[in-house]
Structure formats: C-alpha cells, structure tokens
Scaffold this motif. Sequence first.
Motif, PDB file in Angstrom:
ATOM      1  N   ALA A 128       9.510  69.320  -9.210  1.00 34.31           N
ATOM      2  CA  ALA A 128       8.431  68.377  -9.522  1.00 34.31           C
ATOM      3  C   ALA A 128       7.723  67.950  -8.246  1.00 34.31           C
ATOM      4  CB  ALA A 128       8.985  67.154 -10.249  1.00 34.31           C
ATOM      5  N   ASP A 129       6.465  67.575  -8.375  1.00 32.24           N
ATOM      6  CA  ASP A 129       5.673  67.207  -7.211  1.00 32.24           C
ATOM      7  C   ASP A 129       6.066  65.859  -6.618  1.00 32.24           C
ATOM      8  OD1 ASP A 129       4.175  69.553  -7.346  1.00 32.24           O
ATOM      9  OD2 ASP A 129       2.666  68.651  -8.654  1.00 32.24           O
ATOM     10  N   ASP A 130       6.707  65.000  -7.402  1.00 25.29           N
ATOM     11  CA  ASP A 130       6.956  63.635  -6.941  1.00 25.29           C
ATOM     12  C   ASP A 130       8.425  63.335  -6.715  1.00 25.29           C
ATOM     13  OD1 ASP A 130       7.800  63.701  -9.577  1.00 25.29           O
ATOM     14  OD2 ASP A 130       7.052  61.678 -10.031  1.00 25.29           O
ATOM     15  N   TRP A 131       9.257  64.379  -6.570  1.00 25.10           N
ATOM     16  CA  TRP A 131      10.683  64.081  -6.496  1.00 25.10           C
ATOM     17  C   TRP A 131      11.041  63.291  -5.246  1.00 25.10           C
ATOM     18  CZ3 TRP A 131      13.780  65.563  -2.516  1.00 25.10           C
ATOM     19  CH2 TRP A 131      13.423  66.684  -1.757  1.00 25.10           C
ATOM     20  N   GLU A 132      10.325  63.518  -4.131  1.00 25.90           N
ATOM     21  CA  GLU A 132      10.629  62.760  -2.911  1.00 25.90           C
ATOM     22  C   GLU A 132      10.365  61.268  -3.105  1.00 25.90           C
ATOM     23  OE1 GLU A 132       8.401  65.405  -3.142  1.00 25.90           O
ATOM     24  OE2 GLU A 132       8.079  66.171  -1.121  1.00 25.90           O
ATOM     25  N   GLN A 133       9.270  60.934  -3.790  1.00 23.08           N
ATOM     26  CA  GLN A 133       8.965  59.525  -4.035  1.00 23.08           C
ATOM     27  C   GLN A 133      10.026  58.895  -4.929  1.00 23.08           C
ATOM     28  OE1 GLN A 133       6.502  57.628  -2.583  1.00 23.08           O
ATOM     29  NE2 GLN A 133       7.751  56.007  -3.507  1.00 23.08           N
ATOM     30  N   ARG A 134      10.524  59.656  -5.883  1.00 22.20           N
ATOM     31  CA  ARG A 134      11.568  59.135  -6.753  1.00 22.20           C
ATOM     32  C   ARG A 134      12.829  58.843  -5.947  1.00 22.20           C
ATOM     33  NH1 ARG A 134      10.762  61.022 -12.068  1.00 22.20           N
ATOM     34  NH2 ARG A 134      12.745  60.043 -12.629  1.00 22.20           N
ATOM     35  N   LEU A 135      13.107  59.676  -4.964  1.00 22.98           N
ATOM     36  CA  LEU A 135      14.261  59.451  -4.086  1.00 22.98           C
ATOM     37  C   LEU A 135      14.063  58.183  -3.260  1.00 22.98           C
ATOM     38  CD1 LEU A 135      16.948  60.483  -2.858  1.00 22.98           C
ATOM     39  CD2 LEU A 135      15.568  61.856  -1.272  1.00 22.98           C
ATOM     40  N   VAL A 136      12.877  58.006  -2.709  1.00 24.41           N
ATOM     41  CA  VAL A 136      12.568  56.789  -1.935  1.00 24.41           C
ATOM     42  C   VAL A 136      12.673  55.556  -2.827  1.00 24.41           C
ATOM     43  CG1 VAL A 136      10.733  55.563  -0.697  1.00 24.41           C
ATOM     44  CG2 VAL A 136      11.155  57.991  -0.228  1.00 24.41           C
ATOM     45  N   ASP A 137      12.191  55.660  -4.036  1.00 25.33           N
ATOM     46  CA  ASP A 137      12.267  54.538  -4.968  1.00 25.33           C
ATOM     47  C   ASP A 137      13.713  54.148  -5.270  1.00 25.33           C
ATOM     48  OD1 ASP A 137       9.517  54.534  -5.083  1.00 25.33           O
ATOM     49  OD2 ASP A 137       9.401  55.590  -7.011  1.00 25.33           O
ATOM     50  N   ALA A 138      14.633  55.091  -5.136  1.00 27.93           N
ATOM     51  CA  ALA A 138      16.056  54.820  -5.380  1.00 27.93           C
ATOM     52  C   ALA A 138      16.750  54.200  -4.178  1.00 27.93           C
ATOM     53  CB  ALA A 138      16.768  56.106  -5.784  1.00 27.93           C
ATOM     54  N   GLY A 139      16.007  54.043  -3.058  1.00 26.76           N
ATOM     55  CA  GLY A 139      16.578  53.394  -1.888  1.00 26.76           C
ATOM     56  C   GLY A 139      16.725  54.259  -0.669  1.00 26.76           C
ATOM     57  N   TYR A 140      16.291  55.516  -0.745  1.00 22.03           N
ATOM     58  CA  TYR A 140      16.363  56.413   0.409  1.00 22.03           C
ATOM     59  C   TYR A 140      15.319  56.013   1.441  1.00 22.03           C
ATOM     60  CZ  TYR A 140      16.086  60.766   3.104  1.00 22.03           C
ATOM     61  OH  TYR A 140      16.057  61.694   4.116  1.00 22.03           O
ATOM     62  N   ASP A 141      15.711  56.012   2.708  1.00 28.74           N
ATOM     63  CA  ASP A 141      14.816  55.645   3.804  1.00 28.74           C
ATOM     64  C   ASP A 141      14.578  56.867   4.683  1.00 28.74           C
ATOM     65  OD1 ASP A 141      13.500  54.632   6.033  1.00 28.74           O
ATOM     66  OD2 ASP A 141      14.682  52.781   6.089  1.00 28.74           O
ATOM     67  N   ALA A 142      13.383  57.437   4.606  1.00 25.93           N
ATOM     68  CA  ALA A 142      13.071  58.656   5.344  1.00 25.93           C
ATOM     69  C   ALA A 142      13.006  58.449   6.843  1.00 25.93           C
ATOM     70  CB  ALA A 142      11.753  59.234   4.841  1.00 25.93           C
ATOM     71  N   SER A 143      12.982  57.216   7.291  1.00 19.02           N
ATOM     72  CA  SER A 143      12.924  56.953   8.733  1.00 19.02           C
ATOM     73  C   SER A 143      14.307  56.952   9.370  1.00 19.02           C
ATOM     74  CB  SER A 143      12.240  55.609   8.994  1.00 19.02           C
ATOM     75  OG  SER A 143      13.039  54.518   8.565  1.00 19.02           O
ATOM     76  N   LEU A 144      15.362  56.988   8.564  1.00 19.33           N
ATOM     77  CA  LEU A 144      16.732  56.955   9.068  1.00 19.33           C
ATOM     78  C   LEU A 144      17.375  58.330   8.945  1.00 19.33           C
ATOM     79  CD1 LEU A 144      17.984  53.621   7.445  1.00 19.33           C
ATOM     80  CD2 LEU A 144      17.153  53.978   9.790  1.00 19.33           C
ATOM     81  N   PRO A 145      18.335  58.641   9.818  1.00 14.36           N
ATOM     82  CA  PRO A 145      19.020  59.933   9.712  1.00 14.36           C
ATOM     83  C   PRO A 145      19.703  60.097   8.347  1.00 14.36           C
ATOM     84  CG  PRO A 145      19.507  58.893  11.813  1.00 14.36           C
ATOM     85  CD  PRO A 145      18.794  57.860  10.985  1.00 14.36           C
ATOM     86  N   SER A 146      19.759  61.310   7.888  1.00 16.09           N
ATOM     87  CA  SER A 146      20.374  61.618   6.605  1.00 16.09           C
ATOM     88  C   SER A 146      21.075  62.967   6.702  1.00 16.09           C
ATOM     89  CB  SER A 146      19.320  61.644   5.495  1.00 16.09           C
ATOM     90  OG  SER A 146      18.276  62.557   5.816  1.00 16.09           O
ATOM     91  N   THR A 147      21.974  63.200   5.772  1.00 14.92           N
ATOM     92  CA  THR A 147      22.650  64.486   5.665  1.00 14.92           C
ATOM     93  C   THR A 147      22.398  65.048   4.278  1.00 14.92           C
ATOM     94  OG1 THR A 147      24.391  63.939   7.259  1.00 14.92           O
ATOM     95  CG2 THR A 147      24.890  65.653   5.646  1.00 14.92           C
ATOM     96  N   TRP A 148      21.887  66.271   4.215  1.00 14.07           N
ATOM     97  CA  TRP A 148      21.518  66.907   2.950  1.00 14.07           C
ATOM     98  C   TRP A 148      22.384  68.130   2.702  1.00 14.07           C
ATOM     99  CZ3 TRP A 148      16.830  66.125  -0.123  1.00 14.07           C
ATOM    100  CH2 TRP A 148      16.124  64.970   0.248  1.00 14.07           C
TER     101      TRP A 148
END
Length: 285
Positions: free
Chosen positions: A149-169
């Motif tokens: 989907a085109d908006d899955w990243e926004q849905r992740l951010v809406d769930a509390g994910y912070d793209a400015s912080l390190p993450s492990t995928w």
Amino acid sequence: MTDLLNPVERTALLTAALRAAETSRHDRLYEDPYAARLAGEAGPELLAEVRDATFPPDRPRSLPSTPDYNAIRTRFFDDFLKNAAQDPAMTQVVLAPSGMDSRAYRIDWPGHIRYFEVDRPAVLAFKADRLQDVTPRVAHRTVAVDLTADDWEQRLVDAGYDASLPSTWLLEGLLYYIPEADTHRMLEHVAAVMAPGSRIAADLVNAAALTLPHMRGLLDVFAGWGCPWLFGSDEPEALFDRYGFGVEATQPGEPGADFGRWPDPVPPRHIKDVRRVFFIHGWRR
C-alpha cells in the motif's frame, strides 16, 4: 479463520509448523512454545507437502532441506535482533511482515524496546485470536496494512514509530514472494523511514534458485499454493547498497549461519548456476 488468509499469508502457517517441529527436537536451535497453536491444522498439512517434495522415498534428496534451513534462519535472525536490542540507543524493532512470528512473546526484550509488527489485517487478526491469552514481553504494537500500500509508512508512524530514531528492521520470508519492482519499492520506502545507524536484515534467494530444474519440485509446491517465488538476486549487497544500506550476505552453512545443522556444501560465490539463499544483515548508512 485460515479461509480468510490468501496464499502468501498462508505460508506463515508453514513457517509456524516448521518452528513447532524444531521446538520438538532434542537438539533444537531455539524454542517457540507458541508455534504449534499458530500453525493450527493447516500448517502441518503444508509442511507435509514440503517434506514429500524434499525427502522423496525413492531417490536421494536434491532440494534444500527446508526444516534445517528454517531452523538456521530463525536462530540467525533471533541472534541478530537480540544483539541489536542490547544497544540502549536502539529503541525500535520492526518486523515487516510479521506473519505468525512469536518473537514478541517468546524472547525477553530490554525495557527500552518498542516492537512493531506490520502485516495484512487478516494475518494480524488470525494471530491475535490464537494468542489472545498470551501477553507480549515487550511494548508491542501492530500495524494492520498491506506492505504494498502507498501509505503503510504513515500507518507505522501513526502507531508510534519515530523515523528520526534508530530502528532495527527484519524483512523475513518476504522478498522472494514479490516481483522485482515491488522489492525495489519496498527497500526504497523502508530506507526512507530509517535513521542513519539503523540495522536491517532479510533473507533472499539467488536468481538461479528460481529456474534450476532440480528446484522444480519445491517451486511447484509453492506455485501450486498460489504463491510462486518471483524474485531472486545474485548480488544482494549491491541491491541493498542502492538504497543506502551497507550489508553482508551470509549463506546457510557459512560461519555464523550453520549451528551444526546445514547438511549441504556451500559453493563459493563465484560459482554460477547453483541455488543459494542469503541472510542479509547490515546498517543504514
């Protein structure tokens, strides 16, 4: 509820059945006490088909051993995630897709971790039903969205994910089921929401694994289920480098990805026209 899962989603039940079988071994590489309930009745049936294709009674095995591969893959990525989580600055773990994975429930996570599971609504609903009496061992959030989907990243951010912080995928059991164009789009979108210093891991087959005649038995099983393998790459490092990742590609059976279980020779990378699987692991530059 298994009737609500599409063919690709149902492969998560196969993975759960493989993990349940591994858990029953005395020499198991990990323990997943929730795998059997997640596999349900359908998972063992799928596993039986794979076993019949992989271990024919009338001739030597020519296909890779799916049970050994899955055991090594799970342990390899278990260790990768647990190692990443030990860094106090690493506060976010994302499984995309999460499938029937139970790491949020079976692994003890440090208190600073926020753990996101991204998958299609039907998968997450199925898992929630099977694990309704189990409490995650981590601050756990689900994101019900299709990764195409085109908006899955926004849905992740809406769930509390912070793209400015390190993450492990962890992109486990995904890339060979989607077309090449979708793989590139997926990596581009993931890279866009990962801060420098973030970590990534994935598994991927090589191109020959999709076409070699002796792979036909296994490929036909997945194609018959409606989820053929669609993409492979002989240059996984270059593939991930294109999107800002510095990675290594380790093959099962190589040091760090053997655990005494890989039964086949590991051909050097320069040899052509052999099947390969890669465990890709590295960093966002």
